[in-house]
Motif scaffolding. Structure first.
Motif, PDB file in Angstrom:
ATOM      1  N   LEU A 220       0.823  -1.209   0.000  1.00 30.55           N
ATOM      2  CA  LEU A 220       0.000   0.000   0.000  1.00 30.55           C
ATOM      3  C   LEU A 220       0.858   1.261   0.000  1.00 30.55           C
ATOM      4  N   LEU A 221       1.883   1.300   0.858  1.00 29.25           N
ATOM      5  CA  LEU A 221       2.717   2.491   0.957  1.00 29.25           C
ATOM      6  C   LEU A 221       3.498   2.740  -0.325  1.00 29.25           C
ATOM      7  N   LYS A 222       4.009   1.698  -0.933  1.00 29.91           N
ATOM      8  CA  LYS A 222       4.773   1.869  -2.169  1.00 29.91           C
ATOM      9  C   LYS A 222       3.904   2.418  -3.297  1.00 29.91           C
ATOM     10  N   ASP A 223       2.611   2.174  -3.205  1.00 30.67           N
ATOM     11  CA  ASP A 223       1.683   2.715  -4.195  1.00 30.67           C
ATOM     12  C   ASP A 223       1.227   4.127  -3.822  1.00 30.67           C
ATOM     13  N   TRP A 224       0.946   4.345  -2.536  1.00 29.43           N
ATOM     14  CA  TRP A 224       0.342   5.616  -2.122  1.00 29.43           C
ATOM     15  C   TRP A 224       1.341   6.744  -1.910  1.00 29.43           C
ATOM     16  N   ILE A 225       2.531   6.450  -1.391  1.00 29.09           N
ATOM     17  CA  ILE A 225       3.483   7.527  -1.081  1.00 29.09           C
ATOM     18  C   ILE A 225       3.783   8.376  -2.316  1.00 29.09           C
ATOM     19  N   PRO A 226       4.091   7.775  -3.480  1.00 30.12           N
ATOM     20  CA  PRO A 226       4.314   8.628  -4.661  1.00 30.12           C
ATOM     21  C   PRO A 226       3.088   9.446  -5.043  1.00 30.12           C
ATOM     22  N   ARG A 227       1.901   8.933  -4.725  1.00 30.59           N
ATOM     23  CA  ARG A 227       0.684   9.692  -5.038  1.00 30.59           C
ATOM     24  C   ARG A 227       0.552  10.918  -4.126  1.00 30.59           C
ATOM     25  N   TYR A 228       0.932  10.775  -2.867  1.00 30.74           N
ATOM     26  CA  TYR A 228       0.956  11.925  -1.962  1.00 30.74           C
ATOM     27  C   TYR A 228       1.928  12.978  -2.488  1.00 30.74           C
ATOM     28  N   TRP A 229       3.102  12.534  -2.902  1.00 29.31           N
ATOM     29  CA  TRP A 229       4.103  13.475  -3.402  1.00 29.31           C
ATOM     30  C   TRP A 229       3.631  14.156  -4.686  1.00 29.31           C
ATOM     31  N   ALA A 230       2.993  13.379  -5.543  1.00 32.23           N
ATOM     32  CA  ALA A 230       2.484  13.960  -6.787  1.00 32.23           C
ATOM     33  C   ALA A 230       1.416  15.006  -6.514  1.00 32.23           C
ATOM     34  N   ALA A 231       0.726  14.858  -5.376  1.00 26.81           N
ATOM     35  CA  ALA A 231      -0.296  15.841  -4.998  1.00 26.81           C
ATOM     36  C   ALA A 231       0.304  17.083  -4.351  1.00 26.81           C
ATOM     37  N   GLY A 232       1.645  17.099  -4.198  1.00 22.42           N
ATOM     38  CA  GLY A 232       2.318  18.293  -3.695  1.00 22.42           C
ATOM     39  C   GLY A 232       2.656  18.283  -2.222  1.00 22.42           C
ATOM     40  N   LYS A 233       2.459  17.163  -1.509  1.00 21.57           N
ATOM     41  CA  LYS A 233       2.791  17.127  -0.083  1.00 21.57           C
ATOM     42  C   LYS A 233       4.306  17.094   0.094  1.00 21.57           C
ATOM     43  N   SER A 234       4.813  17.965   0.963  1.00 22.96           N
ATOM     44  CA  SER A 234       6.249  17.999   1.254  1.00 22.96           C
ATOM     45  C   SER A 234       6.626  17.027   2.359  1.00 22.96           C
ATOM     46  N   TYR A 235       5.644  16.627   3.171  1.00 23.37           N
ATOM     47  CA  TYR A 235       5.885  15.704   4.277  1.00 23.37           C
ATOM     48  C   TYR A 235       4.821  14.610   4.247  1.00 23.37           C
ATOM     49  N   VAL A 236       5.250  13.364   4.378  1.00 22.05           N
ATOM     50  CA  VAL A 236       4.327  12.239   4.516  1.00 22.05           C
ATOM     51  C   VAL A 236       4.742  11.464   5.761  1.00 22.05           C
ATOM     52  N   THR A 237       3.817  11.328   6.706  1.00 28.91           N
ATOM     53  CA  THR A 237       4.096  10.639   7.965  1.00 28.91           C
ATOM     54  C   THR A 237       3.186   9.430   8.095  1.00 28.91           C
ATOM     55  N   VAL A 238       3.810   8.274   8.290  1.00 36.14           N
ATOM     56  CA  VAL A 238       3.091   7.008   8.452  1.00 36.14           C
ATOM     57  C   VAL A 238       3.274   6.564   9.895  1.00 36.14           C
ATOM     58  N   ALA A 239       2.172   6.364  10.610  1.00 36.03           N
ATOM     59  CA  ALA A 239       2.243   6.032  12.032  1.00 36.03           C
ATOM     60  C   ALA A 239       1.751   4.608  12.285  1.00 36.03           C
ATOM     61  N   PHE A 240       2.475   3.922  13.171  1.00 37.83           N
ATOM     62  CA  PHE A 240       2.107   2.579  13.610  1.00 37.83           C
ATOM     63  C   PHE A 240       1.795   2.657  15.105  1.00 37.83           C
ATOM     64  N   GLY A 241       0.595   2.201  15.481  1.00 44.37           N
ATOM     65  CA  GLY A 241       0.190   2.304  16.869  1.00 44.37           C
ATOM     66  C   GLY A 241      -0.060   0.959  17.506  1.00 44.37           C
ATOM     67  N   CYS A 242       0.351   0.821  18.755  1.00 40.38           N
ATOM     68  CA  CYS A 242      -0.042  -0.313  19.586  1.00 40.38           C
ATOM     69  C   CYS A 242      -0.556   0.276  20.895  1.00 40.38           C
ATOM     70  N   THR A 243      -0.660  -0.516  21.937  1.00 38.68           N
ATOM     71  CA  THR A 243      -1.265   0.006  23.156  1.00 38.68           C
ATOM     72  C   THR A 243      -0.350   0.986  23.873  1.00 38.68           C
ATOM     73  N   GLY A 244       0.856   0.534  24.209  1.00 42.00           N
ATOM     74  CA  GLY A 244       1.773   1.382  24.965  1.00 42.00           C
ATOM     75  C   GLY A 244       2.815   2.099  24.143  1.00 42.00           C
ATOM     76  N   GLY A 245       3.008   1.703  22.881  1.00 41.02           N
ATOM     77  CA  GLY A 245       3.970   2.384  22.017  1.00 41.02           C
ATOM     78  C   GLY A 245       5.414   1.971  22.235  1.00 41.02           C
ATOM     79  N   ARG A 246       5.629   0.748  22.802  1.00 40.33           N
ATOM     80  CA  ARG A 246       6.999   0.330  23.100  1.00 40.33           C
ATOM     81  C   ARG A 246       7.415  -0.943  22.358  1.00 40.33           C
ATOM     82  N   HIS A 247       6.479  -1.764  21.911  1.00 39.10           N
ATOM     83  CA  HIS A 247       6.846  -3.058  21.342  1.00 39.10           C
ATOM     84  C   HIS A 247       6.408  -3.193  19.880  1.00 39.10           C
ATOM     85  N   ARG A 248       5.132  -3.485  19.676  1.00 34.17           N
ATOM     86  CA  ARG A 248       4.654  -3.788  18.330  1.00 34.17           C
ATOM     87  C   ARG A 248       4.816  -2.618  17.359  1.00 34.17           C
ATOM     88  N   SER A 249       4.441  -1.432  17.791  1.00 30.31           N
ATOM     89  CA  SER A 249       4.532  -0.272  16.896  1.00 30.31           C
ATOM     90  C   SER A 249       5.980   0.070  16.575  1.00 30.31           C
TER      91      SER A 249
END
Length: 290
Positions: A220-249
């Motif tokens: 998904l990211l390999k397809d969407w990130i270039p599309r964000y850039w083509a739309a003119g975004k200078s920053y793209v941030t992808v976030a991964f969340g788990c419960t406490g933010g220390r292991h899975r994310s």
């Protein structure tokens, strides 16, 4: 580079885009200050310079400007002329309710016609002509990156890990919830570790859902990130969340960073809650998560 042309054709947008690409820019600089601006600080660094001038600029002389630009010492001059259809310029003036600088007390079309005549020689002398009639702001920036950018102009891509228990990441463009995966916090020997430690990553990789989820996210990211850039975004941030933010994310952000780098991207990685201490209160009971 002299950025000039028809008033309303997008000079300010072009200068903003070039500034984001690392150029020194200035708009409506008086002609008498041109040489001082270009050569100021050149003993410290050499950078591309873009100067916007049109009919509103003090001392603007369309017939004289090409000679002034090309007569400057120590520079490689270029003239970029921005053009636009008369109908589109009229529409833009109607939308902004601004008066044309060459027809302050007349209809905008009179000023447009006069400016086209006055700058005809400047257009003919230009090194490049960019017609902005049918270009959206994002398409204009993309065209400028294509003409004047390099690899260092690639927008900033960041992988972020966070814990939902401490609040959702507010800077993310995309958020992936990993709380469906087994939580290493509830494994005694893994609790004090983080997703940056090999035992935690091995524990997660042993679950069939781990690689399946990351494979789908990567695609998904390999397809969407270039599309964000083509739309003119200078920053793209992808976030991964788990419960406490220390292991899975944390493990997911690190692995996705590695995968995207192998695919030719240059992501940064940031762990928002990694320094937070492990807490049974923060971590939900594994039977109640997600």
């Amino acid at each position: 580079m002299l950025v000039t042309g028809m008033s309303g054709a997008g000079k300010s947008s072009v200068l903003d885009a070039l500034e984001d690409m690392g150029w020194d820019t200035v708009d409506n600089l008086p002609v008498d200050l041109l040489d001082d601006f270009v050569h100021a600080g050149t003993e410290c660094r050499v950078v591309p310079v873009a100067i916007g001038m049109d009919a509103r600029s003090r001392g603007f002389d369309a017939d004289r400007l090409p000679g002034v630009i090309r007569g400057m010492e120590g520079v490689h001059p270029e003239i970029l002329y921005l053009d636009c259809s008369g109908a589109e310029l009229i529409r833009r003036y109607d939308e902004t309710r601004r008066r044309h600088p060459l027809a302050p007390d007349r209809p905008a079309e009179d000023g447009i016609a006069r400016e086209r005549r006055v700058t005809a020689g400047l257009r003919a002398a230009a090194d490049g002509v960019l017609d902005t009639t049918d270009l959206s702001p994002a398409e204009l920036r993309d065209e400028l990156r294509r003409r004047y950018g390099d690899d260092s102009d690639q927008p900033v891509l960041t992988m972020v890990s966070f814990g939902f228990a401490r609040g959702v990441s507010r800077t993310a463009d995309l958020v992936f919830d990993l709380r469906f995966l087994p939580n290493p916090h509830w494994v005694d020997e893994l609790r004090p570790m983080t997703g940056d430690d090999p035992p935690v990553r091995d524990y997660l990789a042993a679950d069939p859902s781990w690689n399946e989820a990351l494979d789908r996210i990567e695609s998904l990211l390999k397809d969407w990130i270039p599309r964000y850039w083509a739309a003119g975004k200078s920053y793209v941030t992808v976030a991964f969340g788990c419960t406490g933010g220390r292991h899975r994310s944390v493990a997911a952000a690190i692995e996705m960073t590695e995968r995207l780098r192998s695919a030719g991207f240059s992501p940064n990685v940031r762990h928002r809650d990694l320094a937070s201490p492990p807490s049974d209160t923060i971590e939900a009971d594994p039977r109640q998560e997600a």
